[in-house]
Every structure is written in C-alpha cells, then in structure tokens.
Design a protein around this motif. Structure first.
Motif, PDB file in Angstrom:
ATOM      1  N   TYR A   6       4.558  -7.875 -11.778  1.00 38.11           N
ATOM      2  CA  TYR A   6       3.754  -9.035 -12.174  1.00 38.11           C
ATOM      3  C   TYR A   6       4.277 -10.305 -11.496  1.00 38.11           C
ATOM      4  O   TYR A   6       3.509 -11.070 -10.909  1.00 38.11           O
ATOM      5  CB  TYR A   6       3.784  -9.170 -13.698  1.00 38.11           C
ATOM      6  N   GLU A   7       5.594 -10.534 -11.590  1.00 41.59           N
ATOM      7  CA  GLU A   7       6.189 -11.741 -10.993  1.00 41.59           C
ATOM      8  C   GLU A   7       6.027 -11.742  -9.476  1.00 41.59           C
ATOM      9  O   GLU A   7       5.780 -12.790  -8.877  1.00 41.59           O
ATOM     10  CB  GLU A   7       7.659 -11.859 -11.384  1.00 41.59           C
ATOM     11  N   CYS A   8       6.157 -10.592  -8.857  1.00 42.84           N
ATOM     12  CA  CYS A   8       5.956 -10.516  -7.405  1.00 42.84           C
ATOM     13  C   CYS A   8       4.517 -10.864  -7.036  1.00 42.84           C
ATOM     14  O   CYS A   8       4.274 -11.525  -6.022  1.00 42.84           O
ATOM     15  CB  CYS A   8       6.329  -9.134  -6.882  1.00 42.84           C
ATOM     16  N   GLY A   9       3.565 -10.450  -7.856  1.00 45.87           N
ATOM     17  CA  GLY A   9       2.172 -10.827  -7.617  1.00 45.87           C
ATOM     18  C   GLY A   9       1.969 -12.327  -7.681  1.00 45.87           C
ATOM     19  O   GLY A   9       1.235 -12.903  -6.870  1.00 45.87           O
ATOM     20  N   ILE A  10       2.634 -12.971  -8.629  1.00 44.15           N
ATOM     21  CA  ILE A  10       2.555 -14.429  -8.741  1.00 44.15           C
ATOM     22  C   ILE A  10       3.191 -15.092  -7.522  1.00 44.15           C
ATOM     23  O   ILE A  10       2.630 -16.034  -6.948  1.00 44.15           O
ATOM     24  CB  ILE A  10       3.216 -14.895 -10.048  1.00 44.15           C
ATOM     25  N   ILE A  11       4.344 -14.588  -7.109  1.00 45.08           N
ATOM     26  CA  ILE A  11       5.022 -15.137  -5.932  1.00 45.08           C
ATOM     27  C   ILE A  11       4.126 -15.001  -4.701  1.00 45.08           C
ATOM     28  O   ILE A  11       4.006 -15.941  -3.903  1.00 45.08           O
ATOM     29  CB  ILE A  11       6.385 -14.438  -5.733  1.00 45.08           C
ATOM     30  N   ASP A  12       3.478 -13.865  -4.541  1.00 42.92           N
ATOM     31  CA  ASP A  12       2.558 -13.663  -3.421  1.00 42.92           C
ATOM     32  C   ASP A  12       1.419 -14.676  -3.482  1.00 42.92           C
ATOM     33  O   ASP A  12       1.110 -15.343  -2.488  1.00 42.92           O
ATOM     34  CB  ASP A  12       2.016 -12.229  -3.458  1.00 42.92           C
ATOM     35  N   CYS A  13       0.798 -14.793  -4.647  1.00 42.07           N
ATOM     36  CA  CYS A  13      -0.336 -15.706  -4.810  1.00 42.07           C
ATOM     37  C   CYS A  13       0.055 -17.148  -4.495  1.00 42.07           C
ATOM     38  O   CYS A  13      -0.655 -17.851  -3.771  1.00 42.07           O
ATOM     39  CB  CYS A  13      -0.867 -15.595  -6.233  1.00 42.07           C
ATOM     40  N   PHE A  14       1.193 -17.589  -5.035  1.00 41.68           N
ATOM     41  CA  PHE A  14       1.613 -18.969  -4.807  1.00 41.68           C
ATOM     42  C   PHE A  14       1.930 -19.215  -3.335  1.00 41.68           C
ATOM     43  O   PHE A  14       1.651 -20.287  -2.803  1.00 41.68           O
ATOM     44  CB  PHE A  14       2.789 -19.346  -5.683  1.00 41.68           C
ATOM     45  N   ASN A  15       2.511 -18.235  -2.655  1.00 40.54           N
ATOM     46  CA  ASN A  15       2.793 -18.422  -1.239  1.00 40.54           C
ATOM     47  C   ASN A  15       1.515 -18.463  -0.409  1.00 40.54           C
ATOM     48  O   ASN A  15       1.438 -19.208   0.562  1.00 40.54           O
ATOM     49  CB  ASN A  15       3.758 -17.341  -0.737  1.00 40.54           C
ATOM     50  N   GLU A  16       0.519 -17.693  -0.806  1.00 35.94           N
ATOM     51  CA  GLU A  16      -0.780 -17.782  -0.136  1.00 35.94           C
ATOM     52  C   GLU A  16      -1.369 -19.181  -0.314  1.00 35.94           C
ATOM     53  O   GLU A  16      -1.912 -19.761   0.628  1.00 35.94           O
ATOM     54  CB  GLU A  16      -1.735 -16.733  -0.686  1.00 35.94           C
TER      55      GLU A  16
END
Length: 140
Positions: A6-16
């Motif tokens: 879940y946290e990795c998905g958030i990190i991906d989204c924020f970096n996008e």
C-alpha cells in the motif's frame, strides 16, 4: 493488501505527481520508526530512478498548523521532489521557523505564513491550505 505494498503504491503515485509538476514536494506517510521508514528506501531508489525524481530522508519533519501535530511529531518521513530548488525551499522554511521560535516571534501572521508556504510547497491551492489550517484542532 499488505501495508508495505500500500505504502509503495502511494510513493509511486506521489512521484508520478511530482514528475508531472502537480506537486513540487510530496510526503510519504509518516513512519513510527526510522527503521520502518528505511525499509522503503530500496523502493524509493527504484521509483525515483523511474520518474527521474529525488528523495530526502526526514528525521525531524516540519511541524506547522497545516497538519495535526500528532501526524508528524516524532515521526520519520521521506520527501519527494523533482528539482533541488524545492528541497532547498523546504529546508529554508524549516530554518525560518526555527529562527522565528528563537526570536519569540512564531505567532500570528508569521506562524500562519510558515503553514501557508509549506502547503504551497506541497502543491495545495490557497483555499485548501486555509481550510486545513482552520480545521486543524491539534496545532502545536
């Protein structure tokens, strides 16, 4: 879904979002320990290479009236950004707050200005920043 995924998905989204210019600065969710936060760093290395963004490890996050105090006090975070000017602005904002505290001037408009500038770095519109400050019932 497990917490790490879940946290990795958030990190991906924020970096996008940072790469697209929607957010100059983005924050991972606060972690309770440095060890927990550091567990995400291998993923951060990978995702930042993918989006051509950068990250900054934050052991003493900027506390302001933008967010409830308990959200970040004593927590560990990762900040994501595209250009060095953004992280420099964040660090300068932290120094400015510290100077205001040392000068016994961290109140009123100067205190609000710290929260507003932090919100702007996060890409929030002014009306959203004002709402977050007004609704925050747990100021430092």
């Amino acid at each position: 879904m497990d917490k790490y995924a879940y946290e990795c998905g958030i990190i991906d989204c924020f970096n996008e979002m940072v790469k697209a210019g929607l957010k100059p600065l983005a924050l991972s969710h606060p972690c309770e320990t440095a060890e927990e936060r550091d567990g995400y760093l291998p993923f951060c290395d990978q995702i930042c290479r993918h989006y051509q963004t950068h990250y900054h490890i934050e052991d003493e996050p900027l506390l302001s009236d933008l967010f409830p105090l308990s959200m970040n006090r004593g927590k560990f975070n990762i900040l994501f950004y595209y250009d060095e000017e953004t992280i420099d602005a964040y660090l300068a904002l932290k120094r400015r707050k510290e100077e205001l505290i040392n000068d016994n001037a961290y109140f009123g408009q100067k205190r609000e200005a710290i929260a507003v500038e932090f919100g702007k770095l996060l890409g929030y519109p002014l009306f959203g920043i004002k709402r977050l400050i007004a609704e925050n019932r747990e100021k430092e």
